[in-house]
Design an enzyme around this catalytic site. Structure first.
Site: not given
Length: 652
Positions: A45, A435, A109
């Site tokens: 990520d 996600s 994220h």
């Protein structure tokens, strides 16, 4: 060079952006195996904010002896710990900025994803008091290794493959990858290639299904060896109420962290606040950029039509808030720049009527609160099947919570990832997307593996699919949106029967799909396979998959005829007898042979066939949803069966 297996264009992939664990049946005190602390989850990520309380290593011993990874250093990142045992970054594709060459997460994220998988329990976590509770991952005792392959502009294929190679050689057990991209043939797809190499080492890769719903055919990461995860809701809704000056209460959705600073604010609309000499061609009723007179909106709440980041526009004009008539994703709340709520057409009519009824309309928008709702359902953003690469493999495989998930966030980015307009820095943030679903499934995979460390990736995947929870609210297209259902990790540790697969199973499938030795080598990294000497896989799909799917290719095609070959392995205790139960409409005949399976020992295998015969009997019918359940005195083993045909003149 002899060691080069494949060459393909280096494209850029996009990231697919806590009540959720309780909702899927995993409370804080759920039964856990001590082996969980030896499970290593690799997260590919944007890096990690190791300073977060979610990654505190208090009480953790040294990394497992199998760990072979390393900890890189860089800006805002000096060392790992016994929770986050590895951290690397990859910038072969040149997507990263020089000042961000570090395992540190400058986006947020990766931190959100990693804490959803394996964050330790943190009591009292919230976003400005919203969704307050204990934030935690699904496997809080597991170790995390982070591989930063994604940067502000996205994730290049080169970096993704480099991250896969590192994670595999480092000794991770599970890989979570919340990244997607357009559909490509498997031998040209970096994620499919990396996940297959992981599979060969016994590592299951969990991937996001994509955020391009509710349109059909938008599903991503569809390789059969990938665990493709769509999104569901939990039973918690973020509701933002407003009050009009006439006493009428209205309710919408958003993530509005702002308390009102006074009892009432002047209320206007984009139509009334139109700039006479607008320099930008746009829709003033929608409060588009450049269409409003700042003197008419300053300090006021503005009623706007449509969803187009009006809160961002009005913040720049010093507006006090906005009430938005939402025209898309009406089930997905977004973090707002100023006080905002998105309402439906019924409430919108009341707002419009009130504004026109008085010379001095006023309103107030309250801070977001949480309420209960019926769940699970598939939110509109979650991508849908059918897929176009391997036509008779049903995707998504499964769903997991991905709507309004509270998890850890980076200290290097603002709440809205816009440090110029919004400088709020938070420890925990709310986000929605597949996600967020992907790490839930990765954690569920790790949880099952902690009880069954010798199970193959396909066996773990099968256990989670056949024990999944059905949707409370059925989506349009049924399993094209929800796959086998929502993860139920506790049930999956005792699935009764599993549908297993090995590498040779996939090679036979490749041959059935028309791949040649060159194509297979691109995927497997080996030139030893030749389809002329390998039996082609049997049946409509050619794989021992936990679900069954048939795509008709012609809109005028009505006749249904297919056979699926399956083998189940008994993983229960003692003797067991399972009887086939089928559910479906009268237009589809489902014949299971044999329809009774008897087992006398663990790991015993039994084979059967499922034959479909039928017909689409209505002109506008475009899918038929059915199921096969093996039931008895042991846990039920459920497989969805879905037949699809494309009808281009039907509104889905």
């Amino acid at each position: 060079r002899q060691d080069v297996i494949s060459v393909f264009p280096n494209t850029i992939r996009q990231l697919r952006t806590t009540r959720s664990w309780d909702f899927v049946g995993m409370p804080l005190n759920v039964e856990r195996n001590q082996v969980e602390s030896d499970i290593i989850v690799g997260v590919i990520d944007t890096g990690i904010w190791i300073q977060s309380e979610s990654f505190n290593d208090k009480g953790f011993g040294p990394p497992p002896s199998k760990w072979k990874g390393k900890c890189a250093q860089g800006a805002n990142f000096t060392k790992c710990n016994n929770k986050v045992i590895g951290a690397q970054f990859f910038n072969l594709g040149g997507a990263g900025n020089d000042n961000e060459l570090s395992p540190a997460d400058f986006e947020g994220h990766g931190t959100h994803v990693a804490s959803t998988v394996g964050g330790v329990p943190v009591p009292g976590a919230s976003l400005y008091g919203i969704a307050e509770g204990t934030a935690r991952g699904g496997v809080p005792s597991a170790r995390i290794a982070t591989y930063k392959a994604c940067w502000s502009m996205g994730c290049t294929d080169m970096d993704i493959l480099a991250a896969f190679d590192a994670a595999i050689s480092d000794g991770v057990d599970i890989i979570s990858l919340s990244v997607g991209g357009g559909g490509r043939e498997f031998f040209e797809d970096s994620i499919a290639i990396g996940a297959f190499h992981a599979l060969k080492k016994g590592i299951l890769t969990s991937c996001a299904a994509g955020n391009s719903g509710p349109d059909l055919g938008t599903i991503e990461n569809v390789a059969p060896w990938i665990f493709t995860v769509a999104a569901t809701s939990s039973d918690r809704k973020f509701e933002t109420d407003a009050m009009l000056g006439n006493g009428v209460a209205i309710s919408g959705i958003s993530v509005n962290t702002f308390e009102p600073t006074k009892k009432w604010f002047p209320l206007t609309s984009g139509t009334l606040a139109q700039a006479k000499n607008a320099s930008y061609y746009g829709n003033y009723s929608a409060c588009d950029y450049g269409t409003l007179d700042d003197t008419k909106v300053k300090g006021k709440i503005v009623y706007c039509l449509g969803s187009n980041q009006q809160d961002y526009t009005l913040k720049a004009l010093q507006g006090a808030g906005t009430i938005i008539l939402s025209d898309k994703m009406t089930d997905t709340p977004f973090i707002t720049y100023i006080s905002s709520t998105s309402i439906n057409t019924t409430y919108a009519a009341q707002v419009d009527k009130y504004i026109q009824s008085t010379k001095s309309p006023q309103a107030v928008i309250h801070k977001t609160r949480t309420v209960n709702m019926t769940a699970p359902f598939v939110p509109s953003f979650s991508s849908r099947g059918p897929q176009s690469i391997s036509l008779n493999i049903l995707k998504p495989d499964i769903t997991a919570p991905g709507l309004s998930i509270l998890a850890a966030f980076t200290g290097l980015n603002s709440i809205n990832s816009d440090g110029t307009k919004d400088k709020r820095i938070v420890k925990y943030n709310v986000d929605s997307g597949t996600s967020m679903s992907c790490p839930h499934a990765a954690a569920a995979t790790a949880y099952v593996k902690s009880f069954h460390p010798d199970w193959s990736p396909a066996a773990i995947k099968s256990a989670l699919m056949t024990t999944a929870t059905s949707m409370k609210i059925r989506p349009v297209g049924d399993e094209l949106a929800s796959g086998s259902g929502q993860i139920n990790p506790r049930k999956a540790i005792n699935p009764g029967l599993i549908y297993d697969l090995d590498i040779n199973s996939y090679i036979g499938y490749f041959c059935k799909e028309g791949y040649n030795s060159t194509n297979i080598a691109l995927l497997t990294g080996s030139k030893m396979y030749n389809c002329s000497s390998i039996p082609k896989a049997l049946g409509a799909d050619g794989l021992n998959y936990p679900s069954m799917h048939l795509q008709l290719q012609n809109p005028n095609e009505t006749d249904i005829s297919a056979i699926f070959y399956r083998t189940v392995t008994y993983v229960g205790n003692g003797n067991a007898v399972y009887k086939a139960k089928v559910r479906g409409p009268k237009c589809l005949s489902i014949n299971v042979v044999p329809n009774i399976l008897s087992f006398s020992k663990v790991n015993e295998k039994k084979s059967f066939t499922v034959e479909l015969k039928g017909k689409f009997t209505r002109d506008k019918s475009w899918y038929i949803s059915s199921s096969l359940v093996w039931g008895g005195n042991k846990p039920n083993v459920k497989s969805p069966i879905l037949v699809y045909r494309p009808l281009f003149n039907v509104v889905y």
